[in-house]
Design a protein around this motif. Sequence first.
Motif, PDB file in Angstrom:
ATOM      1  N   GLU A  54       0.825  -1.208   0.000  1.00 30.22           N
ATOM      2  CA  GLU A  54       0.000   0.000   0.000  1.00 30.22           C
ATOM      3  C   GLU A  54       0.860   1.259   0.000  1.00 30.22           C
ATOM      4  O   GLU A  54       0.334   2.373   0.066  1.00 30.22           O
ATOM      5  N   ASP A  55       2.167   1.075  -0.079  1.00 32.07           N
ATOM      6  CA  ASP A  55       3.100   2.199  -0.087  1.00 32.07           C
ATOM      7  C   ASP A  55       3.616   2.424  -1.510  1.00 32.07           C
ATOM      8  O   ASP A  55       3.372   1.606  -2.400  1.00 32.07           O
ATOM      9  N   VAL A  56       4.340   3.516  -1.688  1.00 29.42           N
ATOM     10  CA  VAL A  56       4.987   3.782  -2.983  1.00 29.42           C
ATOM     11  C   VAL A  56       6.168   2.826  -3.134  1.00 29.42           C
ATOM     12  O   VAL A  56       6.983   2.677  -2.219  1.00 29.42           O
ATOM     13  N   GLU A  57       6.290   2.185  -4.291  1.00 30.47           N
ATOM     14  CA  GLU A  57       7.362   1.190  -4.484  1.00 30.47           C
ATOM     15  C   GLU A  57       8.656   1.892  -4.889  1.00 30.47           C
ATOM     16  O   GLU A  57       9.042   1.931  -6.059  1.00 30.47           O
ATOM     17  N   GLU A  58       9.319   2.422  -3.902  1.00 31.20           N
ATOM     18  CA  GLU A  58      10.620   3.064  -4.120  1.00 31.20           C
ATOM     19  C   GLU A  58      11.398   3.059  -2.806  1.00 31.20           C
ATOM     20  O   GLU A  58      10.846   2.817  -1.728  1.00 31.20           O
ATOM     21  N   GLY A  59      12.684   3.309  -2.905  1.00 34.13           N
ATOM     22  CA  GLY A  59      13.542   3.372  -1.720  1.00 34.13           C
ATOM     23  C   GLY A  59      13.567   2.077  -0.929  1.00 34.13           C
ATOM     24  O   GLY A  59      13.690   0.983  -1.486  1.00 34.13           O
ATOM     25  N   ILE A  60      13.441   2.175   0.397  1.00 33.70           N
ATOM     26  CA  ILE A  60      13.533   1.028   1.293  1.00 33.70           C
ATOM     27  C   ILE A  60      12.382   0.053   1.054  1.00 33.70           C
ATOM     28  O   ILE A  60      12.547  -1.177   1.192  1.00 33.70           O
ATOM     29  N   THR A  61      11.230   0.569   0.660  1.00 35.03           N
ATOM     30  CA  THR A  61      10.078  -0.301   0.382  1.00 35.03           C
ATOM     31  C   THR A  61      10.354  -1.173  -0.833  1.00 35.03           C
ATOM     32  O   THR A  61      10.116  -2.386  -0.816  1.00 35.03           O
ATOM     33  N   LYS A  62      10.881  -0.568  -1.895  1.00 35.23           N
ATOM     34  CA  LYS A  62      11.215  -1.332  -3.100  1.00 35.23           C
ATOM     35  C   LYS A  62      12.309  -2.355  -2.800  1.00 35.23           C
ATOM     36  O   LYS A  62      12.282  -3.484  -3.309  1.00 35.23           O
ATOM     37  N   ASN A 102       2.679   4.627   3.666  1.00 37.30           N
ATOM     38  CA  ASN A 102       3.735   5.477   4.243  1.00 37.30           C
ATOM     39  C   ASN A 102       4.808   4.667   4.997  1.00 37.30           C
ATOM     40  O   ASN A 102       5.490   5.196   5.885  1.00 37.30           O
ATOM     41  N   TYR A 103       4.939   3.375   4.639  1.00 39.94           N
ATOM     42  CA  TYR A 103       5.931   2.530   5.329  1.00 39.94           C
ATOM     43  C   TYR A 103       7.338   3.109   5.181  1.00 39.94           C
ATOM     44  O   TYR A 103       8.089   3.200   6.170  1.00 39.94           O
ATOM     45  N   ARG A 104       7.688   3.493   3.971  1.00 43.54           N
ATOM     46  CA  ARG A 104       9.046   3.978   3.707  1.00 43.54           C
ATOM     47  C   ARG A 104       9.375   5.185   4.574  1.00 43.54           C
ATOM     48  O   ARG A 104      10.386   5.213   5.273  1.00 43.54           O
ATOM     49  N   ASN A 112       9.354   2.861  13.300  1.00 40.59           N
ATOM     50  CA  ASN A 112       9.256   1.388  13.365  1.00 40.59           C
ATOM     51  C   ASN A 112       7.864   0.894  12.950  1.00 40.59           C
ATOM     52  O   ASN A 112       7.150   0.257  13.743  1.00 40.59           O
ATOM     53  N   PRO A 113       7.448   1.165  11.715  1.00 42.19           N
ATOM     54  CA  PRO A 113       6.104   0.780  11.257  1.00 42.19           C
ATOM     55  C   PRO A 113       5.951  -0.751  11.251  1.00 42.19           C
ATOM     56  O   PRO A 113       6.893  -1.487  10.966  1.00 42.19           O
ATOM     57  N   GLU A 114       4.761  -1.222  11.565  1.00 45.23           N
ATOM     58  CA  GLU A 114       4.510  -2.655  11.676  1.00 45.23           C
ATOM     59  C   GLU A 114       4.015  -3.229  10.357  1.00 45.23           C
ATOM     60  O   GLU A 114       3.135  -2.670   9.718  1.00 45.23           O
ATOM     61  N   ILE A 153      20.319   1.325   2.255  1.00 40.72           N
ATOM     62  CA  ILE A 153      20.021   0.215   1.341  1.00 40.72           C
ATOM     63  C   ILE A 153      21.293  -0.541   0.975  1.00 40.72           C
ATOM     64  O   ILE A 153      21.301  -1.781   0.915  1.00 40.72           O
ATOM     65  N   TYR A 154      22.384   0.207   0.763  1.00 38.73           N
ATOM     66  CA  TYR A 154      23.656  -0.431   0.395  1.00 38.73           C
ATOM     67  C   TYR A 154      24.124  -1.370   1.507  1.00 38.73           C
ATOM     68  O   TYR A 154      24.522  -2.518   1.246  1.00 38.73           O
ATOM     69  N   ASN A 155      24.069  -0.900   2.746  1.00 35.66           N
ATOM     70  CA  ASN A 155      24.536  -1.723   3.876  1.00 35.66           C
ATOM     71  C   ASN A 155      23.643  -2.948   4.107  1.00 35.66           C
ATOM     72  O   ASN A 155      24.128  -4.030   4.429  1.00 35.66           O
ATOM     73  N   ILE A 156      22.331  -2.755   3.944  1.00 34.46           N
ATOM     74  CA  ILE A 156      21.403  -3.887   4.096  1.00 34.46           C
ATOM     75  C   ILE A 156      21.725  -4.975   3.077  1.00 34.46           C
ATOM     76  O   ILE A 156      21.857  -6.166   3.409  1.00 34.46           O
TER      77      ILE A 156
END
Length: 382
Positions: A54-62, A102-104, A112-114, A153-156
Motif C-alpha cells: 500500500e506504499d509507494v514502491e521506491e527506496g527502502i520499500t522497493k 507510508n511505510y518507507r 518502526n512501522p509494523e 540500502i547499500y549496507n542492508i
Amino acid sequence: MTVFKTFLKVLNKAKAPIIMYTVFLIFFAGFNMQTSDNSTNFVASKPDILIINEDVEEGITKNLIDYISNNSNIIEIEENQETIDDALFYRDVNYIIYIPKNYRQDFLDGKNPEIQIKSTGDYQSSLASMLLERYIKVANIYQNIVTSEEELIYNINDILENNIQVEITSKLDTNQLSKAAFYYNFANYSILAGCVYVICLILSSFKEEKIAKRTIISSMNYKAHNRKLLLSNSLFAFILWASYVLLSFLLVGNIMFTMHGVAYIVNSFIFTICAVTIAFLIGNLVTNKNAINGIINVVALGSSFLCGAFVPMEWLPDTVLNIAHILPSYYYIKSNELLKEIEVINFETMHEIIINMGIILVFAVIFIVITNVIVKKKRKIG
C-alpha cells in the motif's frame, strides 16, 4: 564328557525356538534397513508469498520487495479478501505480507512501522517469516547508524548478500550407525530369549528325578558336575552371540569393520554375559518346563519393550524409562543409542558407555550371588 553329551541332546530339542528367535532378528532388522535405505532427501524450496503493498514502491520499500522476490516465489492474485483467504486456505500461498501506507517514510523517521502478515503455519511459511525478520532486523540496526537512504540500502544488501558458507566436517555415517543400533537393540530380545530358554530347559532337564539320581550315585563330584554344566551353557551362549555378530556383518555392512562396530560387538558380549547369569538364576528358581515360555515373555519381551529394543527410547514416556533403569537391558540399549551419535571413538566420548557396561557387569555379579545363595539354601534343604 557325559554331562556335555546330555547337554547336546537337550540343546538339540531346543533348536526350533533358537532358530525362531534368529529369524525374528533377521526379519525385523532387514525390514528396518530396507526402510532406512528409502530415506527421503531434503530439498530446499522457496515459499510462495503474496505481497500487498500500500506504499509507494521506491527506496527502502522497493528494496524490501526485491529481497523477498529474490528469495521466494511471488504469487500474483486478485487483491480482494475472499480471494486472498481462499489462496491461503488451499495453500496456493504460504505467506502474505501487508506493507502499510507510508511505510518507507515512517521507517526512515524511526517510527518502526509494523508489517502485518498472514500464514499457513507450515514449514514454508516459517521460512518466509525468517526472510522477513532477517531483513527487518538488519534494516533496524543500520537505520540508527547511517544518515542517508542510499547508504542504508547499500549496507542492508551488503549484509544480506553475504551468505554463510557451511562446510560439513563430520564423516559420520548416521544411516549405517542407525542400522547397527537397531540390529543390536533387537538382539537384546534374541540373546535374552535364547539364553533363558535353552539354559532353563537344560537345568530343568538335569533336575529331573531320574537324571538327578544318576548324578548323585555317580563318581562325579557335584561341583565338577555344576562346573561342566556352567561351561556347556556358557559355550552355547558364546556361540549364539558369535552367530549374531556374524549376522550383523552381513546385514549391517561396512560400519561393523570400524571402531563403532567393535564397540557394538563388545557391548553385546557384555550383555550376553549378563543374559547367561539371568538365565542361570531363573533356571535355579524354576523346575517346570512348561513355565519357560511364560518366563521368556515376561523377561525377554518385557525388558525389550520397556527399554527401547522395539520402540525407540525417545518415543517412550519418561515413566517407562524410569522403570527401565532397574533392568540391565536399559544400559545395553542406551549404549547402542549413544554409539550412533559418537563421531570419534575415544575414552572421553566412550565414558558414559563404559559406565553402562560396568553397570551391566554389576548386574551379572548380583545375579551370580543371588543364584549361589539360592543353590546353597536348596542344598541344605535337600
